[in-house]
Motif scaffolding. Structure first.
Motif, PDB file in Angstrom:
ATOM      1  N   LEU A  16     -46.272  27.603  56.626  1.00 22.90           N
ATOM      2  CA  LEU A  16     -47.126  28.750  56.309  1.00 22.90           C
ATOM      3  C   LEU A  16     -46.388  30.082  56.359  1.00 22.90           C
ATOM      4  CD1 LEU A  16     -50.423  27.736  58.173  1.00 22.90           C
ATOM      5  CD2 LEU A  16     -49.795  27.379  55.774  1.00 22.90           C
ATOM      6  N   GLY A  17     -45.169  30.063  56.853  1.00 23.28           N
ATOM      7  CA  GLY A  17     -44.332  31.259  56.799  1.00 23.28           C
ATOM      8  C   GLY A  17     -44.722  32.382  57.744  1.00 23.28           C
ATOM      9  N   THR A  18     -45.386  32.074  58.852  1.00 23.94           N
ATOM     10  CA  THR A  18     -45.771  33.142  59.779  1.00 23.94           C
ATOM     11  C   THR A  18     -44.581  33.730  60.535  1.00 23.94           C
ATOM     12  OG1 THR A  18     -46.231  31.513  61.521  1.00 23.94           O
ATOM     13  CG2 THR A  18     -48.077  32.192  60.125  1.00 23.94           C
ATOM     14  N   LYS A  19     -43.429  33.067  60.469  1.00 24.72           N
ATOM     15  CA  LYS A  19     -42.263  33.600  61.187  1.00 24.72           C
ATOM     16  C   LYS A  19     -41.600  34.755  60.454  1.00 24.72           C
ATOM     17  CE  LYS A  19     -38.801  30.403  59.246  1.00 24.72           C
ATOM     18  NZ  LYS A  19     -37.752  29.418  59.583  1.00 24.72           N
ATOM     19  N   ARG A  20     -41.947  34.952  59.175  1.00 20.01           N
ATOM     20  CA  ARG A  20     -41.327  36.042  58.416  1.00 20.01           C
ATOM     21  C   ARG A  20     -41.748  37.403  58.981  1.00 20.01           C
ATOM     22  NH1 ARG A  20     -42.403  32.488  54.030  1.00 20.01           N
ATOM     23  NH2 ARG A  20     -44.406  33.497  53.615  1.00 20.01           N
ATOM     24  N   GLY A  21     -40.772  38.228  59.247  1.00 21.78           N
ATOM     25  CA  GLY A  21     -41.032  39.558  59.779  1.00 21.78           C
ATOM     26  C   GLY A  21     -41.274  39.605  61.270  1.00 21.78           C
ATOM     27  N   VAL A  22     -41.115  38.476  61.966  1.00 22.48           N
ATOM     28  CA  VAL A  22     -41.309  38.429  63.422  1.00 22.48           C
ATOM     29  C   VAL A  22     -39.959  38.134  64.072  1.00 22.48           C
ATOM     30  CG1 VAL A  22     -42.506  37.324  65.349  1.00 22.48           C
ATOM     31  CG2 VAL A  22     -43.664  37.584  63.140  1.00 22.48           C
ATOM     32  N   PRO A  23     -39.335  39.120  64.711  1.00 17.16           N
ATOM     33  CA  PRO A  23     -38.034  38.888  65.371  1.00 17.16           C
ATOM     34  C   PRO A  23     -38.181  37.883  66.515  1.00 17.16           C
ATOM     35  CG  PRO A  23     -38.506  41.247  65.166  1.00 17.16           C
ATOM     36  CD  PRO A  23     -39.768  40.522  64.825  1.00 17.16           C
TER      37      PRO A  23
END
Length: 303
Positions: free
Chosen positions: A91-98
């Motif tokens: 789902l790509g929730t890791k994008r933009g989360v350091p």
């Protein structure tokens, strides 16, 4: 025969006379609810039983498994791995989360503490009726003891969390000390909600069957696998939804732990007035839940 038929019915003493007679001889109602200060004193007197019972339950939890206590750490880690694959990758929730993996693992561990405390709290009375009916003790000892058990399990998991943080380059810092007040507040909140659910579960045991669905829904809106800060920065959400997401107690305690442990999670990502909100939820649930549970003290184990 006529003598038997003509015998007048026995005269019953008025209830007030019976109460006066009992009071005169120092008798009291069996299992009557003590006053709130006395109830707290009784709980404190049994603090060693509460902690010993929690430790015994934790030790016995995985006693039949070959890996034993290793599952205390493996269970939340495996959950985190599943969530990473589904939410982070698919789902790509890791994008933009350091530091997404430390972000996710911290969220899973902290959420599991709340989830498990409420689940075991719901069955604290209904699942221990033999103990409740056999012994006289403050019934609040049971949900509190189960919450202490879950806190002990979290502390085991925190050791694995520290290793994960270090492996992903998160440095040790003074902010890690904030874990202590954050955990105290979360434990107080968890124990309060557990006592509320214990009273409901004692009266209606079927509530325990609904809790997994309720808790799963709560988890999805608590920012365990995704960033609430990132979502609420978009203007498409109604203001009331943003406020509800930011003041969600589970999300508040998760964010406080992330802020304490992960250096890339900055204070600007926390909701406004986060510490007062955390204290408010702890007091509301902890004090309110304790009083709510105490008010039904004499009903537990009856019926």
């Amino acid at each position: 025969m006529s003598q038997v038929l003509d015998t007048p019915p026995p005269i019953q003493a008025p209830a007030d006379d019976l109460k006066a007679l009992a009071a005169r001889h120092g008798l009291s109602v069996s299992g009557a609810r003590p006053s709130l200060p006395e109830y707290i004193r009784q709980l404190w007197a049994r603090r060693h039983f509460i902690t010993a019972f929690a430790t015994a339950k934790l030790t016995a939890q995985y006693s039949e498994a070959k890996l034993g206590q290793v599952w205390q750490v493996m269970t939340p880690l495996l959950n985190a791995a599943v969530y990473y694959f589904i939410f982070g990758v698919l789902l790509g929730t890791k994008r933009g989360v350091p530091d997404y993996i430390p972000f996710l693992v911290t969220g899973v561990f902290v959420w599991t503490f709340t989830q498990s405390s409420i689940q075991v709290g719901t069955r604290a009375i209904s699942g221990n009726l033999g103990l409740v009916r056999a012994l006289h003790f403050p019934r609040a000892a049971l949900p509190i003891s189960f919450c202490i058990q879950q806190l002990q399990q979290l502390l085991f998991s925190m050791a694995a969390l520290v290793v994960i943080l270090l492996c992903f380059g998160v440095p040790v810092s003074a902010s890690w000390l904030l874990v202590i007040p954050a955990l105290i507040l979360q434990f107080t909140f968890n124990a309060g909600v557990a006592m509320i659910m214990a009273r409901w579960g004692a009266k209606t045991p079927d509530i325990a069957q609904l809790m997994p669905f309720i808790l799963r829904t709560w988890m999805y809106v608590s920012g365990v696998m995704w960033s609430i800060d990132k979502l609420t920065k978009n203007d498409h959400l109604p203001h009331i939804v943003t406020v509800l997401l930011q003041t969600n107690p589970a999300a508040v305690y998760i964010d406080l732990m992330r802020f304490a442990l992960i250096d890339s999670f900055h204070s600007k990502q926390l909701p406004p007035h986060v510490w007062p909100i955390a204290v408010g939820w702890a007091l509301l649930a902890g004090v309110g839940g304790f009083i709510y549970f105490w008010k039904a003290e004499e009903t537990y184990g009856r019926g």
